[in-house]
Design a protein around this motif. Structure first.
Motif, PDB file in Angstrom:
ATOM      1  N   GLU A  67       0.848  -1.185   0.000  1.00 58.59           N
ATOM      2  CA  GLU A  67       0.000   0.000   0.000  1.00 58.59           C
ATOM      3  C   GLU A  67       0.887   1.239   0.000  1.00 58.59           C
ATOM      4  OE1 GLU A  67      -2.021   0.672   3.780  1.00 58.59           O
ATOM      5  OE2 GLU A  67      -0.689  -0.804   4.703  1.00 58.59           O
ATOM      6  N   ILE A  68       0.315   2.352  -0.429  1.00 55.51           N
ATOM      7  CA  ILE A  68       0.991   3.649  -0.335  1.00 55.51           C
ATOM      8  C   ILE A  68       0.167   4.509   0.615  1.00 55.51           C
ATOM      9  CG2 ILE A  68       1.694   5.732  -1.571  1.00 55.51           C
ATOM     10  CD1 ILE A  68       2.005   4.029  -4.078  1.00 55.51           C
ATOM     11  N   ARG A  69       0.820   5.055   1.640  1.00 59.75           N
ATOM     12  CA  ARG A  69       0.083   5.829   2.625  1.00 59.75           C
ATOM     13  C   ARG A  69       0.977   6.905   3.227  1.00 59.75           C
ATOM     14  NH1 ARG A  69       0.009   0.871   6.932  1.00 59.75           N
ATOM     15  NH2 ARG A  69       1.947   1.343   8.026  1.00 59.75           N
ATOM     16  N   ARG A  70       0.356   7.881   3.794  1.00 60.05           N
ATOM     17  CA  ARG A  70       1.087   8.901   4.541  1.00 60.05           C
ATOM     18  C   ARG A  70       1.181   8.447   5.997  1.00 60.05           C
ATOM     19  NH1 ARG A  70       2.379  13.470   2.185  1.00 60.05           N
ATOM     20  NH2 ARG A  70       2.854  14.391   4.215  1.00 60.05           N
ATOM     21  N   SER A  71       2.312   8.707   6.610  1.00 61.41           N
ATOM     22  CA  SER A  71       2.462   8.323   8.004  1.00 61.41           C
ATOM     23  C   SER A  71       3.258   9.380   8.753  1.00 61.41           C
ATOM     24  CB  SER A  71       3.149   6.960   8.131  1.00 61.41           C
ATOM     25  OG  SER A  71       4.481   7.034   7.651  1.00 61.41           O
ATOM     26  N   GLU A  72       3.191   9.318  10.055  1.00 56.23           N
ATOM     27  CA  GLU A  72       3.881  10.287  10.894  1.00 56.23           C
ATOM     28  C   GLU A  72       5.392  10.135  10.779  1.00 56.23           C
ATOM     29  OE1 GLU A  72       3.307   9.740  15.066  1.00 56.23           O
ATOM     30  OE2 GLU A  72       3.793   7.612  15.011  1.00 56.23           O
ATOM     31  N   GLY A  73       6.107  11.121  11.295  1.00 57.34           N
ATOM     32  CA  GLY A  73       7.544  11.026  11.347  1.00 57.34           C
ATOM     33  C   GLY A  73       7.977   9.949  12.333  1.00 57.34           C
ATOM     34  N   PHE A  74       9.212   9.478  12.185  1.00 54.50           N
ATOM     35  CA  PHE A  74       9.707   8.471  13.111  1.00 54.50           C
ATOM     36  C   PHE A  74      11.194   8.676  13.350  1.00 54.50           C
ATOM     37  CE2 PHE A  74       9.990   6.637   8.858  1.00 54.50           C
ATOM     38  CZ  PHE A  74      11.244   6.064   8.824  1.00 54.50           C
ATOM     39  N   TYR A  75      11.681   8.020  14.389  1.00 58.65           N
ATOM     40  CA  TYR A  75      13.082   8.105  14.794  1.00 58.65           C
ATOM     41  C   TYR A  75      13.746   6.740  14.632  1.00 58.65           C
ATOM     42  CZ  TYR A  75      11.923  12.593  16.973  1.00 58.65           C
ATOM     43  OH  TYR A  75      11.508  13.885  17.203  1.00 58.65           O
ATOM     44  N   PHE A  76      15.045   6.771  14.317  1.00 55.97           N
ATOM     45  CA  PHE A  76      15.817   5.534  14.139  1.00 55.97           C
ATOM     46  C   PHE A  76      17.120   5.660  14.912  1.00 55.97           C
ATOM     47  CE2 PHE A  76      18.905   2.926  11.689  1.00 55.97           C
ATOM     48  CZ  PHE A  76      18.282   1.693  11.801  1.00 55.97           C
ATOM     49  N   LEU A  77      17.355   4.691  15.800  1.00 59.07           N
ATOM     50  CA  LEU A  77      18.581   4.654  16.596  1.00 59.07           C
ATOM     51  C   LEU A  77      19.459   3.520  16.071  1.00 59.07           C
ATOM     52  CD1 LEU A  77      20.329   5.481  19.046  1.00 59.07           C
ATOM     53  CD2 LEU A  77      18.960   3.894  20.429  1.00 59.07           C
ATOM     54  N   PRO A  78      20.489   3.812  15.271  1.00 55.41           N
ATOM     55  CA  PRO A  78      21.352   2.750  14.731  1.00 55.41           C
ATOM     56  C   PRO A  78      22.227   2.160  15.818  1.00 55.41           C
ATOM     57  CG  PRO A  78      22.253   4.903  14.194  1.00 55.41           C
ATOM     58  CD  PRO A  78      20.935   5.164  14.883  1.00 55.41           C
ATOM     59  N   HIS A  79      22.509   0.855  15.703  1.00 54.11           N
ATOM     60  CA  HIS A  79      23.410   0.276  16.704  1.00 54.11           C
ATOM     61  C   HIS A  79      24.343  -0.809  16.150  1.00 54.11           C
ATOM     62  CE1 HIS A  79      21.066  -3.434  17.087  1.00 54.11           C
ATOM     63  NE2 HIS A  79      19.981  -2.725  17.278  1.00 54.11           N
ATOM     64  N   ALA A  80      24.138  -1.284  14.913  1.00 48.24           N
ATOM     65  CA  ALA A  80      25.017  -2.337  14.403  1.00 48.24           C
ATOM     66  C   ALA A  80      25.107  -2.298  12.885  1.00 48.24           C
ATOM     67  CB  ALA A  80      24.525  -3.708  14.853  1.00 48.24           C
ATOM     68  N   ASN A  81      26.328  -2.488  12.365  1.00 48.07           N
ATOM     69  CA  ASN A  81      26.566  -2.718  10.946  1.00 48.07           C
ATOM     70  C   ASN A  81      26.801  -4.207  10.758  1.00 48.07           C
ATOM     71  OD1 ASN A  81      28.073   0.266  11.272  1.00 48.07           O
ATOM     72  ND2 ASN A  81      26.777   0.017   9.484  1.00 48.07           N
ATOM     73  N   GLY A  82      25.858  -4.892  10.109  1.00 50.84           N
ATOM     74  CA  GLY A  82      25.991  -6.333  10.005  1.00 50.84           C
ATOM     75  C   GLY A  82      25.953  -6.946  11.395  1.00 50.84           C
ATOM     76  N   ARG A 192       9.925  -5.471  -7.162  1.00 52.39           N
ATOM     77  CA  ARG A 192       8.977  -5.737  -8.240  1.00 52.39           C
ATOM     78  C   ARG A 192       7.662  -5.011  -7.996  1.00 52.39           C
ATOM     79  NH1 ARG A 192      10.768 -11.111  -7.476  1.00 52.39           N
ATOM     80  NH2 ARG A 192       8.739 -11.742  -6.647  1.00 52.39           N
ATOM     81  N   ALA A 193       7.200  -5.039  -6.745  1.00 54.87           N
ATOM     82  CA  ALA A 193       5.941  -4.355  -6.414  1.00 54.87           C
ATOM     83  C   ALA A 193       6.077  -2.853  -6.639  1.00 54.87           C
ATOM     84  CB  ALA A 193       5.555  -4.650  -4.968  1.00 54.87           C
ATOM     85  N   MET A 194       7.231  -2.273  -6.292  1.00 51.93           N
ATOM     86  CA  MET A 194       7.426  -0.840  -6.484  1.00 51.93           C
ATOM     87  C   MET A 194       7.491  -0.486  -7.965  1.00 51.93           C
ATOM     88  SD  MET A 194       9.961   0.387  -3.405  1.00 51.93           S
ATOM     89  CE  MET A 194       9.545   2.111  -3.736  1.00 51.93           C
ATOM     90  N   ARG A 195       8.155  -1.330  -8.758  1.00 52.74           N
ATOM     91  CA  ARG A 195       8.201  -1.070 -10.200  1.00 52.74           C
ATOM     92  C   ARG A 195       6.798  -1.146 -10.802  1.00 52.74           C
ATOM     93  NH1 ARG A 195      12.857  -4.538  -9.919  1.00 52.74           N
ATOM     94  NH2 ARG A 195      11.627  -6.250 -10.812  1.00 52.74           N
ATOM     95  N   ASP A 196       6.012  -2.146 -10.372  1.00 56.05           N
ATOM     96  CA  ASP A 196       4.642  -2.287 -10.878  1.00 56.05           C
ATOM     97  C   ASP A 196       3.798  -1.066 -10.526  1.00 56.05           C
ATOM     98  OD1 ASP A 196       5.309  -4.745 -11.887  1.00 56.05           O
ATOM     99  OD2 ASP A 196       4.392  -5.897 -10.259  1.00 56.05           O
ATOM    100  N   ALA A 197       4.083  -0.460  -9.377  1.00 52.14           N
ATOM    101  CA  ALA A 197       3.332   0.719  -8.931  1.00 52.14           C
ATOM    102  C   ALA A 197       3.970   2.014  -9.428  1.00 52.14           C
ATOM    103  CB  ALA A 197       3.252   0.738  -7.413  1.00 52.14           C
ATOM    104  N   ASN A 198       5.029   1.887 -10.236  1.00 52.28           N
ATOM    105  CA  ASN A 198       5.733   3.062 -10.777  1.00 52.28           C
ATOM    106  C   ASN A 198       6.261   3.959  -9.655  1.00 52.28           C
ATOM    107  OD1 ASN A 198       6.785   4.576 -12.932  1.00 52.28           O
ATOM    108  ND2 ASN A 198       4.995   5.935 -12.970  1.00 52.28           N
TER     109      ASN A 198
END
Length: 239
Positions: A67-82, A192-198
């Motif tokens: 689905e395509i929808r609008r959503s609120e902002g969010f925060y991301f706390l990184p903690h690991a590479n691999g 594939r889904a994103m390409r189909d939805a342009n």
């Protein structure tokens, strides 16, 4: 003495022998505030459990959906590479508080799709190890409203993604975890889904914050060692 019902045994002595009536009232005010905060968190957790339960039952009926929808902002706390933890004390100053916010706070993988995923001319898939070690970061993800509701701490290492349009791809069922390699070679059904939805991920050139960022959230796994059964979703920022 009714007030003693709300106190620990350790707190009872000072309450009885050392505090004035006004001080006892202040202590009860603090107890009330603590209980109210606990109730708010438990109510939020219950609401989240109900939401995920309903979402999981939908996956049994339709394991692959978008689905395509609008959503609120969010925060991301990184903690690991691999498999390597990021060495930054600012992360670990606040990570315990974020983990206490689970299941409202989610574990998520942030990555940028390879150019070959969208048919860019001459683009080649990156080596799998390079894709996940150089291009993908594990961290904790939480909505802006939940940060306020849970009182989660923020600092300079936390990344903020403003409200906007998202391409959300839901997945579930057996073999779902075996698709990780296809995120790197561009053949994943998300692309594939994103390409189909342009649709394409937001690009840095468009002025979007953290252009190209996608997030994979694994919500549940079952019999992981046998048939790689998993349920989750992808959130892709759009222009």
């Amino acid at each position: 003495f009714i007030s003693l019902l709300f106190l620990t045994v350790r707190e009872m002595g000072p309450m009885i022998y050392e505090r004035t009536g006004a001080e006892a009232a202040d202590a009860l005010r603090d107890v009330r505030a603590s209980l109210e905060a606990k109730i708010r968190r438990e109510e939020a957790v219950l609401a989240e459990v109900k939401k995920v339960e309903a979402w999981l039952r939908e996956r049994f009926e339709k394991p692959d959906d978008w689905e395509i929808r609008r959503s609120e902002g969010f925060y991301f706390l990184p903690h690991a590479n691999g498999t390597d933890f990021i060495k930054d004390e600012r992360i670990y100053d606040i990570l315990p508080a974020w983990m206490e916010g689970m299941p409202i706070v989610k574990s998520a993988l942030r990555f940028t799709p390879p150019a070959c995923a969208f048919g860019d001319e001459g683009a080649e898939p990156p080596p799998l190890d390079d894709f996940f070690r150089k291009n993908a970061v594990w961290g904790m993800l939480v909505g802006e409203s939940a940060v306020k509701q849970l009182g989660l701490p923020l600092n300079d290492v936390v990344e903020y993604f403003p409200a906007g349009r998202r391409f959300v791809h839901h997945f579930g069922g057996c073999g779902a975890l075996d698709a990780m390699a296809s995120l790197a070679d561009g053949s994943h059904r998300l692309y594939r889904a994103m390409r189909d939805a342009n649709q394409r991920p937001a690009s840095a050139a468009s002025g979007a914050a953290q252009g190209g960022s996608c997030f994979m959230e694994i919500r549940m796994t079952a019999r992981r060692d046998l048939d790689r059964e998993a349920y989750g979703l992808f959130r892709v920022l759009l222009d």
